[in-house]
Scaffold this active site. Structure first.
Site, mmCIF file in Angstrom:
data_model
loop_
_atom_site.group_PDB
_atom_site.id
_atom_site.type_symbol
_atom_site.label_atom_id
_atom_site.label_comp_id
_atom_site.label_asym_id
_atom_site.label_seq_id
_atom_site.Cartn_x
_atom_site.Cartn_y
_atom_site.Cartn_z
ATOM 1 N N SER A 278 0.819 -1.218 0.000
ATOM 2 C CA SER A 278 0.000 0.000 0.000
ATOM 3 C C SER A 278 0.852 1.266 0.000
ATOM 4 O O SER A 278 0.579 2.202 -0.764
ATOM 5 C CB SER A 278 -0.979 0.007 1.181
ATOM 6 O OG SER A 278 -0.315 -0.235 2.401
ATOM 7 N N HIS A 308 -1.791 -8.949 1.979
ATOM 8 C CA HIS A 308 -1.523 -7.670 2.663
ATOM 9 C C HIS A 308 -2.688 -7.419 3.632
ATOM 10 O O HIS A 308 -2.940 -8.239 4.514
ATOM 11 C CB HIS A 308 -1.331 -6.592 1.592
ATOM 12 C CG HIS A 308 -0.822 -5.270 2.075
ATOM 13 N ND1 HIS A 308 -0.200 -5.100 3.281
ATOM 14 C CD2 HIS A 308 -0.847 -4.027 1.494
ATOM 15 C CE1 HIS A 308 0.142 -3.816 3.424
ATOM 16 N NE2 HIS A 308 -0.250 -3.145 2.364
ATOM 17 N N HIS A 354 5.995 -12.658 7.458
ATOM 18 C CA HIS A 354 6.157 -11.274 7.015
ATOM 19 C C HIS A 354 7.331 -11.178 6.049
ATOM 20 O O HIS A 354 8.293 -11.952 6.157
ATOM 21 C CB HIS A 354 6.413 -10.333 8.214
ATOM 22 C CG HIS A 354 6.120 -8.899 7.889
ATOM 23 N ND1 HIS A 354 7.055 -8.072 7.346
ATOM 24 C CD2 HIS A 354 4.975 -8.180 7.998
ATOM 25 C CE1 HIS A 354 6.513 -6.881 7.143
ATOM 26 N NE2 HIS A 354 5.250 -6.924 7.530
ATOM 27 N N ARG A 363 3.130 -4.791 16.711
ATOM 28 C CA ARG A 363 1.723 -4.396 16.559
ATOM 29 C C ARG A 363 0.814 -5.535 17.044
ATOM 30 O O ARG A 363 -0.288 -5.297 17.513
ATOM 31 C CB ARG A 363 1.413 -4.053 15.090
ATOM 32 C CG ARG A 363 2.250 -2.876 14.562
ATOM 33 C CD ARG A 363 2.057 -2.697 13.069
ATOM 34 N NE ARG A 363 2.443 -3.875 12.308
ATOM 35 C CZ ARG A 363 2.278 -4.024 10.993
ATOM 36 N NH1 ARG A 363 1.723 -3.050 10.292
ATOM 37 N NH2 ARG A 363 2.666 -5.127 10.380
ATOM 38 N N ASP A 409 -2.102 -8.635 11.630
ATOM 39 C CA ASP A 409 -3.445 -9.089 11.257
ATOM 40 C C ASP A 409 -3.913 -10.298 12.055
ATOM 41 O O ASP A 409 -5.103 -10.621 12.057
ATOM 42 C CB ASP A 409 -3.479 -9.410 9.756
ATOM 43 C CG ASP A 409 -3.180 -8.185 8.923
ATOM 44 O OD1 ASP A 409 -3.764 -7.134 9.199
ATOM 45 O OD2 ASP A 409 -2.334 -8.270 8.011
ATOM 46 N N ARG A 435 -4.099 3.564 7.449
ATOM 47 C CA ARG A 435 -2.943 3.635 6.547
ATOM 48 C C ARG A 435 -2.801 5.017 5.886
ATOM 49 O O ARG A 435 -1.709 5.440 5.494
ATOM 50 C CB ARG A 435 -3.065 2.499 5.524
ATOM 51 C CG ARG A 435 -1.884 2.204 4.601
ATOM 52 C CD ARG A 435 -0.530 2.192 5.223
ATOM 53 N NE ARG A 435 -0.271 1.302 6.322
ATOM 54 C CZ ARG A 435 0.417 0.152 6.261
ATOM 55 N NH1 ARG A 435 0.896 -0.248 5.114
ATOM 56 N NH2 ARG A 435 0.655 -0.556 7.346
ATOM 57 N N ARG A 455 10.563 5.323 -11.794
ATOM 58 C CA ARG A 455 10.630 4.603 -13.066
ATOM 59 C C ARG A 455 11.866 3.698 -13.068
ATOM 60 O O ARG A 455 12.876 4.005 -13.697
ATOM 61 C CB ARG A 455 10.710 5.629 -14.200
ATOM 62 C CG ARG A 455 10.245 5.265 -15.613
ATOM 63 C CD ARG A 455 10.379 3.877 -15.954
ATOM 64 N NE ARG A 455 10.015 3.566 -17.328
ATOM 65 C CZ ARG A 455 10.344 2.414 -17.882
ATOM 66 N NH1 ARG A 455 11.040 1.514 -17.215
ATOM 67 N NH2 ARG A 455 9.981 2.156 -19.115
#
Ligand code: CMX
Length: 474
Positions: A278, A308, A354, A363, A409, A435, A455
């Site tokens: 994200s 994710h 992860h 977390r 999560d 987020r 790029r």
């Protein structure tokens, strides 16, 4: 753990950290009258030129310095470990976990402002920290609460759009589509079309980011009410309440501990350095000078993937199926078999593993602490805790996952269901609201620092083989 703007500790009279630079007159005023600095834009206006010149000097001196090499494995392996982005707001250590502008989660819990009578940090304080590198005062955090309350209104076309979505459209798709449609409000897009000087880009990105953060709880609550509460009204924003409290009110929850949970939840899900899907997506899309609404909605499409952010939904689906199959109390042995069955059927154990972390996610730990404090006897929490003792050993035995430990999560859904939010499909939307704080704080800086269009060079397999002198016939 370098803290980019070192005036902060002195400004707040924090006991640690040495002052190593000479404060200018503006900084001196900050030290004497911290209360003057309630407007985040004023703080940024001071910081931006300093940071621009610090980076200019750094690049002038070290711009050609080599910082590592790239292997063929890295290119095929999702660019793991490849240093390829500058991302200022947070840094992830594989063993220790995330630090927001140098501060660990326990430090944030201790230092950031709280709501009156509350114990968990206010996400407002975290956003201020992410943007400025400075731990805000209580007044600065409540300035943000008021500012976001002022900017929260949704344009009618977005409300109509949300009301017209079919109920079988996933909440994350609704969330992302509504955020894209909010770009009708973009002051950056308008200013760009009118030929604004690039030195001023960041100011419009700041305005859009503040507006978007303010509106997200309203969008999210509207989706929730439409899908799960018969389209009832989200009610009005109360400018005397903080961002999370307004959010839980709009969702229709009145338990003060749920609001505390939301403050913690929205703080810890905010940022996880720049390489995750994200954050990287918003960074990439923003580099094309797409406005914050377009950049952030793109990020949300990435967050909606099961590897994710959707993993928080997947965990609860998986746990509920486990409970349904095995009943209330599950023996360790039966749980082991269930985990092995998941692995043998070619699926992942959601909430574990992860790409960067190699230890238990802090977390996860702070949510576990919350559970021990507020819901120690909840059967689902007990199940999650039991899994914590069993899954890592199974994953180690299987020998594939580089990290057998739980991530953020694995725990969040269990806390939400305890307070009555049992709609698992919705969980990733909450992750998304949080987020925004991290990726939009970075987006402001990306434009302030003039980062160019992203790029990188891609290679075909044939091209790579030629490059390394491999035999192409295999
Ligand atoms: N269960 C089963 N297998 C797992 C696993 C898990 N929880 N975690 C990793 N593995 C497997 C991988 O699928 C991979 O298998 P293959 O070699 O067959 O492809 C192997 O172990 C090596 O993977 P890795 O290098 O350890 O992990 P990656 O960096 O490739 O992937 C992640 C990281 C998070 C996608 C992975 O651990 C996973 O799929 N976890 C479950 C989903 C999840 O919880 N995602 C949420 C992450 C946090 C977030 O972003 O919100």
């Amino acid at each position: 753990n370098a803290r980019p703007f070192r005036g902060s500790r002195k400004a707040l009279h924090l006991p640690h950290g040495n002052q190593t630079h000479n404060p200018g007159i503006f900084q001196t005023l900050i030290y004497c009258f911290p209360v003057l600095l309630q407007n985040l834009k004023d703080v940024l206006t001071d910081l931006v030129p300093k940071e621009q010149s610090r980076i200019k000097n750094f690049k002038a001196q070290y711009g050609k310095t080599n910082i590592g090499s790239i292997t063929v494995d890295m290119i095929y392996g999702g660019m793991r470990g490849m240093k390829g982005l500058v991302y200022e707001t947070s840094v992830l250590d594989a063993d220790e976990g995330i630090r927001f502008r140098g501060y660990s989660i326990p430090e944030c819990q201790r230092l950031l402002p709280k709501a009156p009578g509350g114990e968990e940090p206010l996400p407002e304080g975290l956003f201020w920290l992410l943007v400025t590198g400075q731990v805000p005062s209580q007044e600065q955090a409540s300035w943000l609460s008021k500012e976001w309350a002022k900017r929260a209104a949704l344009p009618s076309h977005v409300v109509t759009m949300l009301d017209n979505f079919p109920t079988n459209l996933h909440p994350m798709s609704q969330f992302s589509a509504a955020i894209t449609a909010l770009n009708s409000e973009s002051s950056f897009a308008r200013a760009y079309s009118e030929g604004v000087n690039k030195a001023k880009y960041w100011e419009y990105i700041y305005e859009d980011s503040m507006d978007l953060i303010a509106k997200l709880p309203c969008v999210a609550a509207k989706i929730y009410r439409n899908l799960y509460r018969e389209g009832s009204s989200i009610g009005a924003i109360d400018s005397s309440l903080d961002w999370s409290h307004n959010f839980t009110n709009m969702l229709g929850y009145s338990d003060a501990t749920f609001t505390e949970l939301m403050r913690l939840y929205l703080t810890i899900h905010s940022d996880h350095e720049g390489g995750n899907v994200s954050a990287h997506t918003s960074h990439l899309v923003g580099s094309a000078l797409s406005d914050p609404y377009l950049s952030f909605s793109a990020a949300m499409n990435g967050l909606a993937g099961p590897l994710h952010g959707l993993a928080n939904q997947e965990v609860l689906v998986w746990l509920t199926a486990l409970q349904k199959e095995m009943g209330g109390e599950v023996s360790d042995e039966a749980m082991r078999d269930y985990i092995w069955n998941t692995l043998k059927s070619g699926r992942v154990v959601p909430g574990y593993g992860h790409a960067v972390l190699r230890k238990t996610d802090p977390r996860y730990t702070c949510q576990q602490e919350f559970a021990f404090k507020h819901l120690p006897n909840d059967p689902m929490f007990k199940l999650v805790h039991q899994l914590y003792k069993i899954v890592p050993n199974v994953l180690l035995e299987q020998g594939k996952a580089k990290n057998p430990w739980p991530n953020v999560d694995a725990h969040s859904g269990v806390l939400l269901q305890y307070y009555g939010m049992t709609e698992m499909n919705y969980y990733t939307v909450l992750f998304g609201v949080s987020r925004a704080l991290g990726v939009l704080a970075q987006l402001i800086w990306s434009r302030a620092l003039g980062f160019p269009l992203e790029r990188p060079k891609s290679m075909s397999t044939d091209g790579l083989m030629t490059l390394v002198g491999a035999n192409k016939s295999g």
